[in-house]
Design an enzyme around this catalytic site. Sequence first.
Site, PDB file in Angstrom:
ATOM      1  N   THR A 124     -18.962  -5.893   9.828  1.00 12.31           N
ATOM      2  CA  THR A 124     -18.362  -7.041  10.026  1.00 12.31           C
ATOM      3  C   THR A 124     -16.607  -7.144  10.114  1.00 12.31           C
ATOM      4  O   THR A 124     -15.978  -6.341   9.201  1.00 12.31           O
ATOM      5  CB  THR A 124     -18.633  -8.199   8.767  1.00 12.31           C
ATOM      6  OG1 THR A 124     -19.954  -8.137   8.814  1.00 12.31           O
ATOM      7  CG2 THR A 124     -17.904  -9.542   8.883  1.00 12.31           C
ATOM      8  N   ASN A 131       5.865  10.662  11.391  1.00 14.75           N
ATOM      9  CA  ASN A 131       5.795  10.038  10.215  1.00 14.75           C
ATOM     10  C   ASN A 131       6.830  10.352   9.277  1.00 14.75           C
ATOM     11  O   ASN A 131       7.226   9.721   8.190  1.00 14.75           O
ATOM     12  CB  ASN A 131       4.266   9.657   9.496  1.00 14.75           C
ATOM     13  CG  ASN A 131       3.710  10.976   9.180  1.00 14.75           C
ATOM     14  OD1 ASN A 131       3.635  11.934  10.236  1.00 14.75           O
ATOM     15  ND2 ASN A 131       3.551  11.282   8.257  1.00 14.75           N
ATOM     16  N   HIS A 182      -0.059  -2.442   8.644  1.00 15.23           N
ATOM     17  CA  HIS A 182       0.958  -2.700   7.611  1.00 15.23           C
ATOM     18  C   HIS A 182       2.228  -1.964   7.307  1.00 15.23           C
ATOM     19  O   HIS A 182       3.025  -1.808   6.855  1.00 15.23           O
ATOM     20  CB  HIS A 182       0.157  -2.295   6.112  1.00 15.23           C
ATOM     21  CG  HIS A 182      -0.225  -0.948   5.927  1.00 15.23           C
ATOM     22  ND1 HIS A 182       0.421  -0.156   4.837  1.00 15.23           N
ATOM     23  CD2 HIS A 182      -0.881  -0.005   6.524  1.00 15.23           C
ATOM     24  CE1 HIS A 182       0.189   1.107   4.899  1.00 15.23           C
ATOM     25  NE2 HIS A 182      -0.559   1.313   6.025  1.00 15.23           N
ATOM     26  N   CYS A 230       0.527  14.078  -1.352  1.00 12.05           N
ATOM     27  CA  CYS A 230       0.559  14.656  -2.901  1.00 12.05           C
ATOM     28  C   CYS A 230      -1.100  15.028  -3.322  1.00 12.05           C
ATOM     29  O   CYS A 230      -1.909  14.718  -2.511  1.00 12.05           O
ATOM     30  CB  CYS A 230       0.719  13.548  -3.762  1.00 12.05           C
ATOM     31  SG  CYS A 230       2.263  12.969  -3.827  1.00 12.05           S
ATOM     32  N   THR A 249      -5.912   5.730   9.896  1.00  7.73           N
ATOM     33  CA  THR A 249      -6.822   6.768   9.544  1.00  7.73           C
ATOM     34  C   THR A 249      -7.851   6.649  10.461  1.00  7.73           C
ATOM     35  O   THR A 249      -8.553   7.602  11.033  1.00  7.73           O
ATOM     36  CB  THR A 249      -6.901   7.018   7.949  1.00  7.73           C
ATOM     37  OG1 THR A 249      -5.485   7.267   7.502  1.00  7.73           O
ATOM     38  CG2 THR A 249      -7.955   8.028   7.846  1.00  7.73           C
TER      39      THR A 249
END
Lengths: 358, 370
Positions: free
Chosen positions: B229, B143, B193, B314, B72
């Site tokens: 960082t 997606n 992920h 949602c 994102t």
Amino acid sequence: MKILAALSGGVDSAVAAARLVEAGHEVTGVHLALSRNPELYRSGSRGCCSLADANDARRAADVLGIPFYVWDFSERFAEDVVADFVAEYAAGRTPNPCLRCNEKIKFAAVLERGIALGFDAVATGHYARLERWRDGASLHRAAEPDKDQSYVLGVLDAAQLDRCAFPLGDVAAKPILRKEAAERGLLVADKPDSHDICFIPTGDTAGFLNDRLGTRSGDVVDAEGEVVGAHAGHHQFTVGQRHGLHLSVPASDGRPRYVLGIDPVANTVRVGPKEALRVRSITGIRPTWTQGAQTGSWRGLVQVRAHGEAMPATITAAADGIEIELDQPAFGIAPGQAAVHYDGDRVVGSATIAATAA
Amino acid sequence: MTTRSYLDHAASSPLRPQALVAMGTALETAGNPSSLHASGRGARQLLEEARESLAACLGAKPAEVVFTSGGTEANNLALLGGGRPGTAVAISAVEHPSVDGVRGRREDVRVLPVTASGHLDVTAARALLDDRVGLVSVQWVNNETGAVQPVGEVVRLGHGIGARVHSDAVQALGHVEVDFEASGLDLMTVSAHKLGGPVGIGALVVRRGVEVVPSGFGGGQEARLRSGTVPVALAVGFAAAARLAMAELAAESARLAVLRDRLIAGAVAAGGVANTLTPCGPAIVNVTFPGVRADDLLLLLDAAGIDASTGSACTAGVHQPSEVLLAMGRTLADAGASLRFSFGPGTTEADVDHVLAVLPDAVTRARAAA
């Protein structure tokens, strides 16, 4: 049993679901999204459809370790409850949207969807007792009279009650329930109860109705038809109301005046003294029966508002409704409200009040 | 059924054990990679090794890899700061919300339509592109449906009008061949992920010489584009997962394609209509079951031990009709009656059989409940 537990986000429904889990049922939590434009947060006791409530319901389900879903019933709610609420006020009556929601949404649309998906029953955190018999169930007042909610469930019929579970019917007092919630690790243990109409979170019913019905000025008249004031819309009034009348002509006897009746066609509000509100007979339409229709005449107890008293009466079945004769007169009974009648603590049925007479 | 079938890898794929081990070691290393002392150097060495390793997986140079908090943030950086200044942006009609949301943030956003199969309508796109467009963004793999977009064609179109070209490759990496250098893209987004790396890290790949305006400010880390960082251990986990995904790519994509076709055939036999149409990736299956609420089907599959998804956003837990399917011309009812199953390394034939055993009865029940 496979039970669908309606989780509002409040403490009652959370404990109701917890009790069912502990009793060994296969419980699935569902939060009903009823508002089209949910508020982000709820303030104090106002409202019950905020996003924060949905999150509280989800967290309760997490703690209980049960599946959780949000079901969007906002369209059905807008049509069957909110639009009906507005139309009833427009017709000069005073509706009870909570009963309507139970009748049309929670124990109808939600129940039907649940049954179709394979659930055996719908459970809520209402305070009422359900006694199950071999051939059905009977609905009774809760053990704790102050919390009793059998009135708002009085519209349910035998088929609906057969598929209901009300695990909180035996709760002796609210603090005990809150303690039980805390012991189970439910984070909503201290959450305030909700009181107002959930779709009017500001509590400003007149303003809500003005937005939908507009304002239309009309006369306030006394029993003789004399104009004693003006109003900006008859929907802002309820039979029995005393405050907020803003009358310009004082009563001849100086005594307080109450709303006696509303004429939606002429757009007039009729006011008069308290004794003119006296009601002995009530005509009820759209009857519902918890265990099938009764016939003839019988003695019973009648309740006409959510926390009203149970009044002894003789009830007679009519062609498409019931006639109620109260033993003692009652005051300020508004058409549109539900009359729920009992046999002792057992709910027999309900009807919508269409007319009253002294 | 005792074991669950996890078929929601496109939402998040379980962490690969090797990535976990690599991260464990990295987490024990003290130091901030921006510090100049020995501990800092140690951290920086791990970070740069991860960057080099990931870059090799992507077909990019290490200096082109800018770590972000995820897909994102990388998409936001590209869309807000990746175009030529003061120019219009063109995106496809089926982008992820982290790209699509630019519609509310920039004035001149052109939406390039897709065909009924969910692929970019190249002819229509060409007509909407002119020299006022400074950035074209079209995802690599959708997606929700798995549709593979014609990235090469988009690059030619975009460069033809002097625009930069970005692609959200979050659902592509690890499932189809992704080579940044060969693609000709100026900007590309990837996320850890979705391929078995940790949640919380992604990257924007920025072709050398392409200026991107930072959205935030701070210490100027990550080529002054993304301050803050850098989480060294997450970068290490990302690289470890990407290496495994690349090593397995050919075999896995062939294996999953067989499962995909099998699931589509079975779902169609159960009354479904496939929304996953060629060319498509091997890991996503999207099917409409006309006459159901997707929510009800999810509930029934969940109770039967299957984790699937609607694939779309949602609002307060209420499933909204899929914007992607609406853009493909589906009706509102059908767009709210669709499920996504997505595969990953752990997905087996038994998982697909599990779905196909449960699906017919679940569809019947969900239809009755609608």
